[in-house]
Design a protein around this motif. Structure first.
Motif, PDB file in Angstrom:
ATOM      1  N   SER A 134       0.806  -1.213   0.015  1.00  0.00           N
ATOM      2  CA  SER A 134      -0.002   0.009  -0.102  1.00  0.00           C
ATOM      3  C   SER A 134       0.830   1.236  -0.196  1.00  0.00           C
ATOM      4  CB  SER A 134      -0.887   0.031   1.235  1.00  0.00           C
ATOM      5  OG  SER A 134      -1.460   1.254   1.310  1.00  0.00           O
ATOM      6  N   THR A 135       1.970   1.138   0.800  1.00  0.00           N
ATOM      7  CA  THR A 135       2.680   2.557   0.871  1.00  0.00           C
ATOM      8  C   THR A 135       3.506   2.732  -0.310  1.00  0.00           C
ATOM      9  OG1 THR A 135       2.805   1.969   3.412  1.00  0.00           O
ATOM     10  CG2 THR A 135       4.567   3.508   2.159  1.00  0.00           C
ATOM     11  N   SER A 136       3.968   1.598  -0.811  1.00  0.00           N
ATOM     12  CA  SER A 136       4.692   1.562  -2.212  1.00  0.00           C
ATOM     13  C   SER A 136       3.669   1.999  -3.477  1.00  0.00           C
ATOM     14  CB  SER A 136       5.258   0.290  -2.738  1.00  0.00           C
ATOM     15  OG  SER A 136       5.919   0.338  -3.996  1.00  0.00           O
ATOM     16  N   TYR A 137       2.455   1.604  -3.203  1.00  0.00           N
ATOM     17  CA  TYR A 137       1.438   2.157  -4.302  1.00  0.00           C
ATOM     18  C   TYR A 137       1.369   3.514  -4.267  1.00  0.00           C
ATOM     19  CZ  TYR A 137      -2.909   3.372  -6.517  1.00  0.00           C
ATOM     20  OH  TYR A 137      -3.976   3.611  -7.153  1.00  0.00           O
ATOM     21  N   LYS A 138       1.092   3.885  -2.998  1.00  0.00           N
ATOM     22  CA  LYS A 138       0.965   5.500  -2.970  1.00  0.00           C
ATOM     23  C   LYS A 138       2.145   6.337  -3.177  1.00  0.00           C
ATOM     24  CE  LYS A 138      -2.398   5.059   0.988  1.00  0.00           C
ATOM     25  NZ  LYS A 138      -2.506   5.139   2.440  1.00  0.00           N
ATOM     26  N   ALA A 139       3.397   5.920  -2.764  1.00  0.00           N
ATOM     27  CA  ALA A 139       4.517   6.653  -3.311  1.00  0.00           C
ATOM     28  C   ALA A 139       4.696   6.575  -4.880  1.00  0.00           C
ATOM     29  CB  ALA A 139       5.716   5.978  -2.939  1.00  0.00           C
ATOM     30  N   GLU A 140       4.452   5.352  -5.497  1.00  0.00           N
ATOM     31  CA  GLU A 140       4.273   5.438  -7.042  1.00  0.00           C
ATOM     32  C   GLU A 140       3.149   6.471  -7.747  1.00  0.00           C
ATOM     33  OE1 GLU A 140       3.608   2.223 -10.607  1.00  0.00           O
ATOM     34  OE2 GLU A 140       3.455   1.762  -8.654  1.00  0.00           O
ATOM     35  N   LYS A 141       1.984   6.420  -6.859  1.00  0.00           N
ATOM     36  CA  LYS A 141       1.162   7.448  -7.529  1.00  0.00           C
ATOM     37  C   LYS A 141       1.442   8.749  -7.495  1.00  0.00           C
ATOM     38  CE  LYS A 141      -3.926   8.006  -6.897  1.00  0.00           C
ATOM     39  NZ  LYS A 141      -5.175   7.491  -6.192  1.00  0.00           N
ATOM     40  N   ARG A 142       2.059   9.211  -6.232  1.00  0.00           N
ATOM     41  CA  ARG A 142       2.644  10.715  -5.941  1.00  0.00           C
ATOM     42  C   ARG A 142       3.625  11.003  -7.009  1.00  0.00           C
ATOM     43  NH1 ARG A 142       2.167   9.357  -0.524  1.00  0.00           N
ATOM     44  NH2 ARG A 142       4.488   9.084  -0.288  1.00  0.00           N
ATOM     45  N   SER A 143       4.295   9.903  -7.206  1.00  0.00           N
ATOM     46  CA  SER A 143       5.589  10.402  -8.219  1.00  0.00           C
ATOM     47  C   SER A 143       5.174  10.345  -9.486  1.00  0.00           C
ATOM     48  CB  SER A 143       6.444   9.164  -8.096  1.00  0.00           C
ATOM     49  OG  SER A 143       7.590   9.072  -9.025  1.00  0.00           O
ATOM     50  N   ASN A 144       4.030   9.650 -10.139  1.00  0.00           N
ATOM     51  CA  ASN A 144       3.568   9.537 -11.506  1.00  0.00           C
ATOM     52  C   ASN A 144       2.995  10.957 -11.662  1.00  0.00           C
ATOM     53  OD1 ASN A 144       4.938   7.071 -11.691  1.00  0.00           O
ATOM     54  ND2 ASN A 144       2.837   6.152 -12.218  1.00  0.00           N
ATOM     55  N   LYS A 145       1.947  11.269 -10.609  1.00  0.00           N
ATOM     56  CA  LYS A 145       1.445  12.798 -10.445  1.00  0.00           C
ATOM     57  C   LYS A 145       2.361  13.865 -10.921  1.00  0.00           C
ATOM     58  CE  LYS A 145      -3.132  11.461  -8.493  1.00  0.00           C
ATOM     59  NZ  LYS A 145      -3.992  11.745  -7.430  1.00  0.00           N
ATOM     60  N   SER A 146       3.362  13.785  -9.958  1.00  0.00           N
ATOM     61  CA  SER A 146       4.498  15.003 -10.241  1.00  0.00           C
ATOM     62  C   SER A 146       4.917  14.710 -11.523  1.00  0.00           C
ATOM     63  CB  SER A 146       5.231  14.724  -9.094  1.00  0.00           C
ATOM     64  OG  SER A 146       4.974  14.752  -7.729  1.00  0.00           O
ATOM     65  N   VAL A 147       5.267  13.710 -12.144  1.00  0.00           N
ATOM     66  CA  VAL A 147       6.031  13.589 -13.518  1.00  0.00           C
ATOM     67  C   VAL A 147       4.799  14.170 -14.435  1.00  0.00           C
ATOM     68  CG1 VAL A 147       6.689  12.045 -15.194  1.00  0.00           C
ATOM     69  CG2 VAL A 147       7.410  11.603 -12.980  1.00  0.00           C
ATOM     70  N   THR A 148       3.636  13.902 -14.416  1.00  0.00           N
ATOM     71  CA  THR A 148       2.633  14.389 -15.214  1.00  0.00           C
ATOM     72  C   THR A 148       2.491  15.813 -15.249  1.00  0.00           C
ATOM     73  OG1 THR A 148       1.375  12.239 -15.041  1.00  0.00           O
ATOM     74  CG2 THR A 148       0.176  14.113 -15.885  1.00  0.00           C
ATOM     75  N   PHE A 149       2.530  16.219 -13.959  1.00  0.00           N
ATOM     76  CA  PHE A 149       2.088  17.806 -13.692  1.00  0.00           C
ATOM     77  C   PHE A 149       3.532  18.582 -14.207  1.00  0.00           C
ATOM     78  CE2 PHE A 149       2.650  21.740 -11.733  1.00  0.00           C
ATOM     79  CZ  PHE A 149       1.410  22.343 -11.640  1.00  0.00           C
ATOM     80  N   PHE A 150       4.712  17.888 -14.163  1.00  0.00           N
ATOM     81  CA  PHE A 150       6.051  18.613 -14.899  1.00  0.00           C
ATOM     82  C   PHE A 150       5.930  18.525 -16.198  1.00  0.00           C
ATOM     83  CE2 PHE A 150       9.996  17.969 -16.289  1.00  0.00           C
ATOM     84  CZ  PHE A 150      10.668  19.097 -15.947  1.00  0.00           C
ATOM     85  N   VAL A 151       5.731  17.488 -16.696  1.00  0.00           N
ATOM     86  CA  VAL A 151       5.585  17.352 -18.410  1.00  0.00           C
ATOM     87  C   VAL A 151       4.652  18.385 -18.838  1.00  0.00           C
ATOM     88  CG1 VAL A 151       5.037  15.754 -20.162  1.00  0.00           C
ATOM     89  CG2 VAL A 151       6.363  14.855 -18.605  1.00  0.00           C
ATOM     90  N   CYS A 152       3.274  18.353 -18.254  1.00  0.00           N
ATOM     91  CA  CYS A 152       2.422  19.323 -18.842  1.00  0.00           C
ATOM     92  C   CYS A 152       2.674  20.851 -18.572  1.00  0.00           C
ATOM     93  CB  CYS A 152       0.862  19.195 -18.060  1.00  0.00           C
ATOM     94  SG  CYS A 152       0.273  17.721 -18.502  1.00  0.00           S
ATOM     95  N   PHE A 153       3.389  20.926 -17.275  1.00  0.00           N
ATOM     96  CA  PHE A 153       4.004  22.588 -17.130  1.00  0.00           C
ATOM     97  C   PHE A 153       4.841  22.988 -18.173  1.00  0.00           C
ATOM     98  CE2 PHE A 153       6.705  25.398 -15.136  1.00  0.00           C
ATOM     99  CZ  PHE A 153       5.994  26.484 -14.950  1.00  0.00           C
ATOM    100  N   LEU A 154       5.881  22.014 -18.371  1.00  0.00           N
ATOM    101  CA  LEU A 154       6.684  22.405 -19.208  1.00  0.00           C
ATOM    102  C   LEU A 154       6.280  22.644 -20.845  1.00  0.00           C
ATOM    103  CD1 LEU A 154       9.757  22.787 -19.025  1.00  0.00           C
ATOM    104  CD2 LEU A 154      10.272  20.344 -19.879  1.00  0.00           C
ATOM    105  N   ALA A 155       5.298  21.881 -21.082  1.00  0.00           N
ATOM    106  CA  ALA A 155       4.831  21.911 -22.447  1.00  0.00           C
ATOM    107  C   ALA A 155       3.963  23.107 -22.611  1.00  0.00           C
ATOM    108  CB  ALA A 155       3.967  20.682 -22.856  1.00  0.00           C
ATOM    109  N   ALA A 156       3.194  23.666 -21.376  1.00  0.00           N
ATOM    110  CA  ALA A 156       2.420  24.466 -21.564  1.00  0.00           C
ATOM    111  C   ALA A 156       3.611  25.951 -21.524  1.00  0.00           C
ATOM    112  CB  ALA A 156       1.578  24.860 -20.210  1.00  0.00           C
TER     113      ALA A 156
END
Length: 465
Positions: free
Chosen positions: A4-26
């Protein structure tokens, strides 16, 4: 570490990557906004130095729109061949070259050519960035991520207005135009860190790389796998691009809707405000250069702040109701401003009330048509026709933009101040009824689901059901 902890960490990490990618493209939107906003403050000084007429001023403004239309048309082929990432890179290079050429222009003719070059960059950015964002972002935040692109445009406009105001005391219009080189170089560096669109990779037959990109951007591997399966299903359509347009009436409906949406956005009259803000403040009774320039900064600030309304509403309230409210607010703002110019703005109270109506109009645009038209245009096109459909709609945006920019001063001269603003107010009322009749609600719906509804022949207003 627990599962469960590993899943939450992965989820936060993936959301951060998505936001960074979108911000950079924007960030492409930042340059888009800088180029739109900078000409408003520079134009009075350019016209003084080069001694150009109102008609020549319209060409200095609208030449960028011409280049943007050409850039948007060329972007379809370029995005298809080399992908979204490298198309953004080419756009950044064009931004650098166009900004330097504008700053160093020895005469009006060279300046117009440099503005066309900048337009090519803006055309590439305005085509590629919303498309890339729509293909990268999960459906639950897709609207707000594409709206962030519009936010970056408004921040760029505000930054241009602040820069123009600071430099207006010396009349340094060359520095106004040349300072855009700095963020253009930053974008060029940043694009190197972006992944390619998983949908473009899958369309090119590179499923494995598409899967790896999706796994970095989605919460779980299962989500990535399911999304890739939906993408593969969309790719089973045999025809694409022009062939799909000529042979499939349902795809033609999406293309025509994209054209209509972009015409609606441009004929709200917003870019009239962006390009000729100091002129409009002069009409409202603020005669000094300092008053006009600082008034323009206020316009830019309100534009930025109101865009946050769109980011907050687009994935909660939805696209359609937000658009309707925005068109209503814009119709009232333009209509009352026209009335104030008709009866006269002699008193200080009348002047400030007129500017309040102008700012009300800007709030209406920034919370609705500004970001949401780009959101919808990137959502309604099927995967095999997306490059073609968005090419057509983005080119339409810039052709309509050029018409608006090249006719505003002529309309003021021929129709009069009040009638000109009444025309735009009336158009916004018309757009409410068009939205009710034709525009779909697409919040929280996957691109592939929208495509299935469209291609099955559902009415346009129902393809988001």
């Amino acid at each position: 570490m627990s599962i469960s902890t590993s899943y939450k960490a992965e989820k936060r990490s993936n959301k951060s990557v998505t936001f960074f990618v979108c911000f950079l493209a924007a960030l492409a939107g930042l340059l888009f906004g800088l180029d739109i906003g900078v000409i408003a403050g520079a134009l009075p000084f350019i016209s003084h130095d080069f001694q150009i007429s109102s008609h020549e001023q319209e060409w200095v403004v609208s030449s960028m729109m011409f280049g943007a239309a050409v850039g948007a048309v060329g972007s379809g082929w370029m995005n298809f061949r080399i992908g979204r990432k490298y198309s953004l890179m080419i756009g950044a290079v064009l931004f650098v070259l166009g900004s330097l050429a504008s700053a160093l222009a020895p005469n009006t003719e060279v300046l117009i050519i440099a503005r066309v070059l900048l337009g090519l960059a803006v055309g590439v950015a305005s085509y590629t960035a919303p498309l890339y964002l729509s293909e990268i972002a999960p459906e639950k935040i897709r609207g707000s991520m594409i709206s962030m692109y519009q936010l970056m445009i408004t921040i760029g406009i505000l930054a241009a207005y602040l820069s123009d105001t600071g430099l207006s005391y010396t009349g340094s219009w060359r520095w106004m135009l040349g300072v855009i080189t700095i963020p253009a170089l930053l974008l060029l560096i940043g694009v190197f860190f972006l992944p390619d669109s998983p949908r473009w990779l899958a369309a090119r037959g590179n499923d494995e790389k598409a899967r790896r990109v999706l796994e970095k951007l989605r919460d779980t591997s299962e989500q990535a796998k399911n999304e890739l399966n939906e993408i593969r299903e969309s790719l089973k359509v045999k025809q694409s691009g022009w062939a799909l347009f000529t042979n499939n009436k349902n795809f033609r409906r999406a293309v025509y809707l994209g054209i209509l949406l972009q015409v609606m956005q441009q004929f709200t009259g917003m870019n009239v405000i962006m390009y000729y803000a100091p002129k409009i403040f002069g009409l409202a009774g603020f005669a000094s250069n300092a008053e006009q320039m600082w008034g323009t900064v206020i316009v830019g600030l309100v534009n930025v702040l109101a865009t946050f309304i769109a980011i907050g509403l687009v994935d909660r309230w939805g696209r359609k109701p937000t658009l309707i409210l925005g068109f209503l607010v814009m119709a009232v703002g333009m209509g009352v401003l026209g009335t104030m110019l008709h009866v006269g703005v002699e008193s200080m109270g009348a002047k400030y009330f007129s500017i309040a109506m102008l700012l009300m109009f800007i709030v209406g645009f920034a919370m609705s048509a500004g970001p949401l038209i780009w959101v919808l245009c990137s959502e309604i096109q099927p995967l095999k026709g997306r490059d073609f459909g968005i090419t057509v709609s983005t080119a339409t945006n810039w052709i309509a933009n050029m018409i608006v920019g090249a006719t505003f001063l002529t309309m003021l001269d021929s129709l009069g101040n009040a009638n000109t603003f009444w025309v735009y107010g009336g158009l916004n009322l018309v757009f409410i009824f068009i939205t009710l009749a034709l525009i779909p609600e697409t919040k929280n719906v996957s691109l592939e689901h929208i495509e299935r509804n469209l291609m099955s022949g559902k009415p346009l207003k129902n393809i988001g059901d």
